[in-house]
Structures are given as structure tokens and as C-alpha cells.
Write a protein that holds these residues in place. Structure first.
Motif, PDB file in Angstrom:
ATOM      1  N   GLY A   1      -1.071   6.251   6.073  1.00 10.68           N
ATOM      2  CA  GLY A   1      -1.929   5.102   6.290  1.00 10.68           C
ATOM      3  C   GLY A   1      -2.408   4.456   5.009  1.00 10.68           C
ATOM      4  N   GLN A   2      -2.222   5.159   3.881  1.00  4.26           N
ATOM      5  CA  GLN A   2      -2.664   4.629   2.594  1.00  4.26           C
ATOM      6  C   GLN A   2      -1.809   5.225   1.488  1.00  4.26           C
ATOM      7  N   ALA A   3      -1.952   4.669   0.298  1.00  6.30           N
ATOM      8  CA  ALA A   3      -1.128   5.090  -0.838  1.00  6.30           C
ATOM      9  C   ALA A   3      -1.247   6.578  -1.107  1.00  6.30           C
ATOM     10  N   GLU A   4      -2.459   7.119  -0.973  1.00  8.37           N
ATOM     11  CA  GLU A   4      -2.668   8.542  -1.270  1.00  8.37           C
ATOM     12  C   GLU A   4      -1.821   9.440  -0.367  1.00  8.37           C
TER      13      GLU A   4
ATOM     14  N   ASN B   1       9.255   3.265   6.634  1.00  6.42           N
ATOM     15  CA  ASN B   1       9.282   2.347   7.770  1.00  6.42           C
ATOM     16  C   ASN B   1       7.966   1.579   7.816  1.00  6.42           C
ATOM     17  N   VAL B   2       8.063   0.252   7.879  1.00  6.40           N
ATOM     18  CA  VAL B   2       6.878  -0.602   7.981  1.00  6.40           C
ATOM     19  C   VAL B   2       7.038  -1.491   9.208  1.00  6.40           C
ATOM     20  N   THR B   3       6.034  -1.510  10.057  1.00  2.00           N
ATOM     21  CA  THR B   3       6.100  -2.194  11.349  1.00  2.00           C
ATOM     22  C   THR B   3       5.263  -3.461  11.325  1.00  2.00           C
ATOM     23  N   ARG B   4       5.755  -4.510  11.967  1.00  2.00           N
ATOM     24  CA  ARG B   4       5.006  -5.766  12.041  1.00  2.00           C
ATOM     25  C   ARG B   4       3.719  -5.549  12.822  1.00  2.00           C
ATOM     26  N   SER B   5       2.682  -6.308  12.468  1.00  2.00           N
ATOM     27  CA  SER B   5       1.359  -6.086  13.045  1.00  2.00           C
ATOM     28  C   SER B   5       1.355  -6.269  14.558  1.00  2.00           C
TER      29      SER B   5
ATOM     30  N   ILE C   1      11.801  10.500   6.683  1.00  2.00           N
ATOM     31  CA  ILE C   1      11.125   9.222   6.931  1.00  2.00           C
ATOM     32  C   ILE C   1       9.627   9.358   6.715  1.00  2.00           C
ATOM     33  N   ILE C   2       9.062   8.322   6.085  1.00  2.00           N
ATOM     34  CA  ILE C   2       7.611   8.125   6.051  1.00  2.00           C
ATOM     35  C   ILE C   2       7.350   6.827   6.796  1.00  2.00           C
ATOM     36  N   SER C   3       6.553   6.865   7.850  1.00  2.00           N
ATOM     37  CA  SER C   3       6.301   5.668   8.658  1.00  2.00           C
ATOM     38  C   SER C   3       4.826   5.332   8.689  1.00  2.00           C
ATOM     39  N   ASP C   4       4.534   4.035   8.865  1.00  2.00           N
ATOM     40  CA  ASP C   4       3.174   3.667   9.220  1.00  2.00           C
ATOM     41  C   ASP C   4       2.900   4.202  10.627  1.00  2.00           C
ATOM     42  N   ARG C   5       1.663   4.087  11.074  1.00  2.00           N
ATOM     43  CA  ARG C   5       1.259   4.744  12.314  1.00  2.00           C
ATOM     44  C   ARG C   5       1.067   3.730  13.438  1.00  2.00           C
TER      45      ARG C   5
ATOM     46  N   ALA D   1       0.818  -1.215   0.000  1.00  2.00           N
ATOM     47  CA  ALA D   1       0.000   0.000   0.000  1.00  2.00           C
ATOM     48  C   ALA D   1       0.851   1.263   0.000  1.00  2.00           C
ATOM     49  N   LEU D   2       1.976   1.251   0.726  1.00  2.00           N
ATOM     50  CA  LEU D   2       2.733   2.485   0.935  1.00  2.00           C
ATOM     51  C   LEU D   2       3.946   2.636   0.028  1.00  2.00           C
ATOM     52  N   LEU D   3       4.287   1.594  -0.726  1.00  2.00           N
ATOM     53  CA  LEU D   3       5.398   1.747  -1.685  1.00  2.00           C
ATOM     54  C   LEU D   3       5.053   1.209  -3.074  1.00  2.00           C
ATOM     55  N   LEU D   4       4.582  -0.029  -3.156  1.00  2.00           N
ATOM     56  CA  LEU D   4       4.349  -0.602  -4.481  1.00  2.00           C
ATOM     57  C   LEU D   4       3.191   0.086  -5.208  1.00  2.00           C
ATOM     58  N   GLU D   5       2.123   0.386  -4.476  1.00  2.00           N
ATOM     59  CA  GLU D   5       1.000   1.073  -5.125  1.00  2.00           C
ATOM     60  C   GLU D   5       1.379   2.497  -5.553  1.00  2.00           C
ATOM     61  N   PRO D   6       2.049   3.290  -4.702  1.00  2.00           N
ATOM     62  CA  PRO D   6       2.532   4.586  -5.189  1.00  2.00           C
ATOM     63  C   PRO D   6       3.447   4.454  -6.401  1.00  2.00           C
TER      64      PRO D   6
END
Length: 369
Positions: free
Chosen positions: A306-309, A258-262, A285-289, A204-209
Motif C-alpha cells: 500500500g506504500q513505498a515502505e 501490478n497497479v489497478t485503475r481507481s 508479484i507485488i500488487s496494490d490492494r 509510490a510503489l515503484l518510483l519512490e522505492p
């Protein structure tokens, strides 16, 4: 001056960073302890998947030794473990239950656990599915050091019997992680071993962009991604990136993701070492929340998405002036509180506090392995 300590670590791997994020954490902490004047030994299980991918064979900040079985550990390193002031066992050590029993029966100094995977560990323990530690062993430890802070520390004590739980977050070596002169060639990059519970966020945060921004360049570095993964044509792939190349990698990005494990998102207060590395290199840095992120990176130091947009908007709309200002503030934050030297001082300071009585050992069948 603080007493010079003889400290022994038993961890997943120090010698190899291949598919192993623990190596970076241990290298930084042990280097920091060495610089403080302490004697450090690292004992590592000799397994072929790390033996074939070693990128640190002869560290200059500790003694690195190998063992083949738990019997070999007891036979070869009994004196080392008995004489140490502090012995620390890490999470995900092969046959960790048996290793803990062996060490508990020999250790005369402080006995500690360093959980670099705390939310994963607690989930496994709750399901009785943890092969590197079991519930009965938790009270053995004088200190349970946790990569995760916040409410998890209280849960370790209340629900799992930890006598003392303390946060010991990851850290960064600013001598190894600093901005290089490499030109920027990627708009957004990601560094991390494949994990199924991170993949949806990475998509969602890298491949879709990347799919929506074909004129931009992206990169993903890390091993063990499934062969069937479809990578957009503007996403470069690096199968393995040794720690020596991390600084150059971050320096070549406008932003790093940055992508964090669930499980760590659910627990909160679980910063990745990649966050600290990127900030030390002056990369935005762009991080998930997740809860607790702002206790490490205030709002003015980091972007969240939180999303591609959200990512597309940052990449297309945020000015270089704002990006660089955020990166500078993040860099200052890390150098002030999250270097390997700072973490080593925290570790020693926490060890200096009074200890409670250790309960009698209740060695299980694992100790006979």
C-alpha cells in the motif's frame, strides 16, 4: 462434441497492442475458441493510430477484417453478421453506439457485449458520457460479459437493465507466456500504458522505492507517459513492449508490480491480464490492494503493498526461497483456472444456457451514422 459455432467479434483492436490492453485479451480468447474448433472473425475499425502500429497482421486463429465507417460495416459485413451464431461487440469500439445499432438490426444469433472496462463504462453511463454504448442498448444483449465480477454483476442487472450479466475475466496463453532463459536484470518492473489514475500508485510503489534504493534496478514499460515525467536514473524505460516480448520481460524481473485503475479498485474483482501473464511466466508479484484479489490469488501466492515502505521491505527482506515458492503457487493457480483455453470453454458454456426474449429494438439517432 459441442456444436461448431460461427462467432464474430467487433472490438477495439486485435491487430495492434500499441496503447491497447484489449488486444492481449482478445488474442487469447479467440485463440482458445479456435483451438476448440469454432470459426472466429474479428472486425476492426481501420484507424491510423493502430494501422501505424500493427503487430498482428495475419493471425492464424481467426479471420481479421477491417471496416472504415458504420455504413461500410453494414454494407460489407451484413451477411457475416446475419449468419453468425454469436456476435460480440466490445467496449471502447469507435462509434460504438452506432455500431451496436447496426449489429442489433442484423444479428439473428446471440448478441453479446464484452466489457473489458466495466467500472469505467458504468461511470460513463451514469454521467451520460459513454460514446461506445448507451443505456437503451443494454437490454439488447443476450449476455453482458464483464471483466469485473462481484457486486457489479448485480448492479448491471438492477441499475442498468442487463438481462444477464456474467463474468468473463482476462486470461493468459501459457504457450506464449512462460519462463524464458533470460537472466534477471531488474528487481522490480511494471508494464502498462500511462493512466493518470494509476500514476500516483506507480510513483509510490515503484518510483519512490527506486529513489530510496539506488543500488537496485527497476523498469517501466508502456507508452503515452507524459514527457515531463521524471524517471530516477536506476529506472529503465521501454516505450512500447509488443506481446511477443512480454515473457522475456517478466522473466528478467525478480518481482513485477501490478497497479489497478481507481475505478476498478472501487468495484473490486477486476484482475488485470498483467497479473496472469506475470504468474504464467513464474515471476513473483507485488500488487496494490483491492477487494476480490484473494479470489484469484490466495495470500500464499502474491505480495501486496500500500506504500513505498511495503515494497522496500519485500525487496530487501524477502528471501529468494519464499519469493520463488510464491511464484510457483501463483503459476499453478493460473494454469489451473485462467488460461485462454479455460476462458474459451467458459465463454461457450455460458452461451449454451437458455436465453430470455430480446426486447424490440429502439434504434436511436446513432444508427444513422
Amino acid at each position: 462434441m459441442t456444436k461448431r459455432l460461427d462467432i464474430v467479434f467487433l472490438g477495439l483492436s486485435l491487430s495492434s497492442s500499441w496503447g491497447n490492453g484489449h488486444a492481449t485479451t482478445f488474442r487469447g480468447l479467440l485463440k482458445g475458441l479456435h483451438e476448440l474448433g469454432h470459426r472466429v472473425t474479428f472486425l476492426e475499425r481501420d484507424v491510423p493510430w493502430y494501422a501505424n502500429h500493427r503487430d498482428l497482421r495475419d493471425p492464424d486463429f481467426c479471420t481479421l477484417r477491417y471496416y472504415e465507417t458504420t455504413n461500410d460495416l453494414r454494407r460489407t459485413y451484413a451477411c457475416c453478421l446475419q449468419q453468425a451464431d454469436v456476435v460480440v461487440v466490445g467496449s471502447f469500439v469507435p462509434e460504438g453506439r452506432a455500431v451496436i445499432d447496426v449489429v442489433a438490426s442484423l444479428c439473428t444469433g446471440q448478441f453479446c457485449f464484452y466489457d473489458i472496462d466495466t467500472p469505467v463504462t458504468l461511470t460513463k453511463l451514469a454521467a451520460d458520457d459513454c460514446d461506445y454504448m448507451c443505456r437503451r442498448q443494454i437490454p439488447y444483449f443476450d449476455v453482458y460479459f464483464s471483466f469485473t465480477g462481484g457486486p457489479t454483476l448485480a448492479r448491471l442487472a438492477a441499475d442498468f437493465g442487463a438481462r444477464r450479466a456474467e463474468p468473463l475475466y482476462c486470461s493468459v496463453d501459457p504457450e506464449r507466456h512462460r519462463r524464458t532463459a533470460d537472466p534477471i536484470c531488474w528487481d522490480l518492473g511494471y508494464l502498462g500504458t500511462y493512466s493518470s489514475d494509476r500514476q500516483a500508485t506507480l510513483d509510490a510503489l515503484l518510483l519512490e522505492p527506486a529513489r530510496r534504493m539506488p543500488d537496485r534496478r527497476f523498469v517501466v514499460a508502456g507508452s503515452q507517459f507524459p514527457s515531463e515525467t521524471v524517471w530516477p536514473s536506476n529506472v529503465d524505460r521501454i516505450e512500447h513492449l509488443p506481446p511477443a516480448d512480454h515473457a522475456s520481460f517478466y522473466s528478467r524481473q525478480r518481482y513485477t508490480l501490478n497497479v489497478t485503475r481507481s475505478s476498478m479498485i472501487a468495484a473490486g474483482w477486476s484482475p488485470s491480464v498483467r497479473l496472469f501473464e506475470a504468474a504464467a511466466c513464474g515471476t513473483a508479484i507485488i500488487s496494490d490492494r483491492w477487494t476480490g484479489l484473494d479470489s484469484f490469488f490466495p495470500t500464499a501466492t502474491i505480495n501486496t503493498a500500500g506504500q513505498a515502505e511495503d515494497v522496500i521491505d519485500i525487496l530487501s527482506s524477502q528471501s529468494d526461497r519464499v519469493r520463488l515458492a510464491m511464484a510457483r503457487r501463483a503459476h499453478a493457480t493460473i494454469l489451473a483456472a485462467h488460461t485462454s483455453a479455460a476462458r474459451a470453454r467458459e465463454f461457450v458454456s455460458l452461451l449454451a444456457r437458455p436465453r430470455s426474449a430480446r426486447p424490440a429494438l429502439d434504434l436511436g439517432v446513432e444508427s444513422a451514422a
